[in-house]
Design an enzyme around this catalytic site. Structure first.
Site, short mmCIF file in Angstrom:
data_model
loop_
_atom_site.label_atom_id
_atom_site.label_comp_id
_atom_site.label_asym_id
_atom_site.label_seq_id
_atom_site.Cartn_x
_atom_site.Cartn_y
_atom_site.Cartn_z
N CYS A 97 0.83 11.16 -9.78
CA CYS A 97 1.18 10.16 -10.80
C CYS A 97 2.68 9.88 -10.78
O CYS A 97 3.48 10.73 -10.40
CB CYS A 97 0.76 10.64 -12.19
N VAL A 98 3.03 8.68 -11.21
CA VAL A 98 4.42 8.27 -11.34
C VAL A 98 4.70 7.96 -12.80
O VAL A 98 3.93 7.26 -13.46
CB VAL A 98 4.73 7.03 -10.47
N ASP A 218 4.61 1.69 6.82
CA ASP A 218 3.79 1.43 5.63
C ASP A 218 4.28 0.19 4.90
O ASP A 218 4.42 0.18 3.68
CB ASP A 218 3.81 2.64 4.70
#
Length: 263
Positions: A97-98, A218
């Site tokens: 999670c951020v 990415d």
């Protein structure tokens, strides 16, 4: 490294886009990571992820240049995010999670800045090598079109390992936020061109302006973040790797979810 900008000043360029605090791109939502393939920047084995081992071997496989990363305690980041409050969670993915948070600056203790804290999911193995790669790459690069890594936390306690990364906060979210059907308005064409140019500058720095090449691997809209002035910055370097060695023309950029032919 340049100082972090304060986040409440007047913006230099305005665009009719609703501001978003979302940082979903910080948390590897779309790309399935192949930690088995490894990265040239990973200096430790996944099985040797203790805080002491990281301090002992800080980035030796990447560069001998000093890093300016700040080492945070878990208690500091817990306080900065109000005990990792769900109300401050701005992203969630395979890595973990951020959270949005606020910390005191190291130079001016009375001043505070906003940060994004990415916490490794302790229940899964995904992201441990990427955590090291992010530190190895972002710990020494310095460019206005790359997200700034402020520091990290690596602590072991009775509950297990704690691995967190602390970034500058990007208040306008990702490009993907403003292109999706969920957005109430989209980026104007001049702003899209600016995003493309900013991203190209970041890639040029990685490919041509360092003493070695870094392959990002990415690049997608969810990994291009927008700061308070709508400047675009590349983020999420967990899949980055060294460019081709001298005498070689290419490296494999394949990952589990990508085509396996070299590029």
């Amino acid at each position: 490294m340049r100082c972090l900008p304060f986040l409440h000043g007047d913006t230099k360029e305005k665009d009719p886009v609703t501001k978003s605090a979302s940082l979903r791109s910080m948390s590897t939502t779309s790309t399935e990571r192949d930690v088995r393939s490894g990265s040239d920047f990973t200096s430790l084995n996944v099985s040797d992820m203790s805080a002491e081992s990281i301090r002992r071997t800080q980035y030796p496989s990447f560069t001998d240049r000093p890093s300016n990363l700040r080492v945070f305690s878990f208690a500091e980041l817990k306080s900065a995010t109000r005990n990792f409050s769900r109300s401050l969670m701005v992203g969630e993915g395979g890595f973990g999670c951020v959270y949005r948070g606020v910390i005191k600056t190291s130079d001016e203790p009375n001043e505070r800045i906003e940060i994004a804290v990415k916490q490794l999911n302790r229940k899964g193995l995904q992201g441990q090598k990427e955590w090291l790669t992010e530190m190895n790459v972002l710990g020494i690069v310095d460019h206005p079109n790359l997200v700034k890594l402020i520091g990290y936390c690596a602590e072991d306690d009775e509950r297990g390992v704690q691995r967190l990364l602390v970034y500058e906060y990007m208040p306008n979210g990702s490009v993907d936020d403003h292109l999706s059907s969920r957005s109430t308005s989209t980026l104007s064409w001049p702003m899209r061109l600016k995003v493309a140019l900013d991203s190209a500058r970041g890639l040029k720095y990685l490919h041509e302006e360092m003493e070695f090449q870094v392959i990002f691997r990415d690049l997608k809209t969810s990994n291009i973040l927008l700061d308070e002035n709508w400047n675009a910055k590349l983020s999420d370097f967990g899949l980055a790797r060294h460019g081709p060695a001298e005498g070689l023309t290419h490296v494999s950029t394949a990952c589990r979810s990508c085509d396996h032919s070299p590029s």
